[in-house]
Design an enzyme around this catalytic site. Structure first.
Site, short mmCIF file in Angstrom:
data_model
loop_
_atom_site.label_atom_id
_atom_site.label_comp_id
_atom_site.label_asym_id
_atom_site.label_seq_id
_atom_site.Cartn_x
_atom_site.Cartn_y
_atom_site.Cartn_z
N GLY A 70 63.64 69.23 105.45
CA GLY A 70 64.27 68.24 104.57
C GLY A 70 63.91 68.38 103.11
N SER A 114 65.32 73.25 106.28
CA SER A 114 66.26 73.44 105.17
C SER A 114 67.20 74.64 105.40
CB SER A 114 65.51 73.58 103.84
OG SER A 114 64.80 72.38 103.56
N ASN A 136 69.87 68.99 115.20
CA ASN A 136 69.07 67.79 115.46
C ASN A 136 69.58 66.67 114.54
OD1 ASN A 136 67.13 65.82 115.78
ND2 ASN A 136 65.50 66.95 114.72
N TRP A 137 70.28 65.72 115.15
CA TRP A 137 70.88 64.64 114.35
C TRP A 137 69.85 63.61 113.90
CZ3 TRP A 137 75.85 63.16 117.58
CH2 TRP A 137 76.71 64.26 117.61
N LYS A 138 68.66 63.68 114.46
CA LYS A 138 67.63 62.66 114.16
C LYS A 138 68.23 61.27 114.42
CE LYS A 138 65.75 65.84 110.82
NZ LYS A 138 64.68 66.05 109.88
N GLY A 195 68.52 70.36 110.81
CA GLY A 195 68.49 68.90 110.69
C GLY A 195 69.65 68.41 109.83
N GLY A 196 69.37 68.17 108.55
CA GLY A 196 70.35 67.58 107.64
C GLY A 196 71.71 68.25 107.67
N GLU A 220 59.00 75.40 112.73
CA GLU A 220 59.48 74.52 111.68
C GLU A 220 58.34 74.15 110.74
OE1 GLU A 220 63.28 72.38 112.78
OE2 GLU A 220 61.67 71.16 113.57
N HIS A 238 58.55 67.56 117.84
CA HIS A 238 59.10 67.64 116.48
C HIS A 238 58.07 67.06 115.51
CE1 HIS A 238 61.60 66.94 112.96
NE2 HIS A 238 62.42 67.84 113.46
N GLU A 271 58.31 65.14 113.13
CA GLU A 271 58.43 63.70 112.85
C GLU A 271 57.81 62.88 113.98
OE1 GLU A 271 62.65 63.75 111.99
OE2 GLU A 271 62.21 64.95 110.21
C1 PEP Z 1 64.55 69.31 111.47
O1 PEP Z 1 64.52 68.10 111.35
O2 PEP Z 1 64.21 69.83 112.53
C2 PEP Z 1 64.97 70.11 110.33
C3 PEP Z 1 64.81 71.39 110.38
O3 PEP Z 1 65.51 69.42 109.26
P1 PEP Z 1 66.23 70.07 107.97
O4 PEP Z 1 67.18 71.12 108.48
O5 PEP Z 1 66.95 68.92 107.35
O6 PEP Z 1 65.17 70.66 107.11
#
Ligand code: PEP
Length: 271
Positions: free
Chosen positions: A189, A229, A21-23, A250-251, A183, A113, A115
């Site tokens: 994050g 994470s 997920n590039w956000k 994500g990141g 999640e 999600h 966010e």
């Molecule tokens: C996400 O945004 O779905 C996520 C899991 O982010 P991260 O891997 O950065 O925690």
């Protein structure tokens, strides 16, 4: 493209799924360079795409570029949207229809999600309507659920994600595939992932919830991802759990070598 197989939750015959997920990162030009390099890196590493499915979730404005590249070079990568409208067309300024995602060959769409829940106030009922919209156009919804740190303290690990999923599944069409992403909000994050045992505990409860709503076959076939994470250094532990079938990243999905290493999680498992 790898497909979902029916299996019991213990046999792990579901094809593992690593989703990035590039956000709100990478414009359409950057996305072309990234996807091209990702495909080269995974190809050089001789990744067996029969044994793992890889998907990226770029911003909407990148999707046409990613589609063109994936189709032109026949890349073994799936892609999808980060959100979808509950409506199919009409006066909904700024929204994107599942029909449009389908027209761009998107296999998946992320719905619910944290966010979107946090910054856009999305409710479980709206998320159910988005699941229904995705299914109307045969786009596979990746339904995100997860508890905040307060939820965890007040209700324990499974109650909130199970409740979120139960409502979201109200929009699912029987017989159509779904993916569920557990999640925990406190892990996203933060650099503080859940333990693999925590992920497994909630994944088991989520699989039962799918069974109650959609039947045993759906429960056995549904891939349940962990997200929060995830890094190359912890993916193998999650993947070793019987009910965790992949990761929503994500990141780390924006760091080419790190993401490629996550995709190659099988290499990290020491027999
Ligand atoms: C996400 O945004 O779905 C996520 C899991 O982010 P991260 O891997 O950065 O925690």
């Amino acid at each position: 493209m790898a497909s979902v197989t029916n299996s019991s939750s213990s046999s792990k015959e579901r094809v593992p799924f690593i989703a990035g997920n590039w956000k709100m990162n990478l414009d359409h030009l950057q996305s072309i360079a990234f996807v091209q390099k990702l495909a080269w890196t995974l190809g050089d590493a001789r990744v067996d795409f029969g044994g793992v499915e890889v998907a990226v979730f770029p911003p909407f404005t990148d999707l046409r570029s990613v589609q063109t590249l994936v189709n032109a070079d026949d890349l073994p990568l799936a892609f999808g949207g980060q959100d979808v409208s509950a409506f199919d067309s009409g006066a909904y300024t700024g929204e994107i229809s599942a029909a449009f995602l389908k027209a761009l060959d998107a296999t998946y769409v992320i719905v619910g999600h944290s966010e979107r829940r946090m910054y856009h106030g999305e409710t479980d009922e709206q998320i159910a309507a988005k699941v229904a919209a995705a299914h109307r156009f045969d786009v596979i919804p990746i339904i995100c659920v997860g508890e905040t740190a307060d939820d965890l303290e007040q209700h324990g690990p499974s109650a909130v994600p199970v409740g979120q999923l139960r409502t979201a599944l109200g929009g699912a069409a029987r017989g159509k595939p779904i993916v569920v992403a557990y999640e925990p909000v406190w892990a996203i994050g933060s650099g503080q992932p859940a333990t693999s045992a925590q992920a497994q505990q909630v994944a088991t409860a989520l699989r039962s919830t799918v069974g109650e709503a959609l039947g045993d076959e759906a429960a056995a076939a549904t891939r349940i991802l962990y997200g929060g994470s995830v890094k190359a250094g912890n993916i193998a532990g999650f993947m070793a759990e019987p009910d965790v079938d992949g990761a929503l990243v994500g990141g780390a999905s924006l760091q080419l070598d790190e993401f490629a290493s996550i995709v190659r999680f099988q290499k990290h498992i020491v027999a």
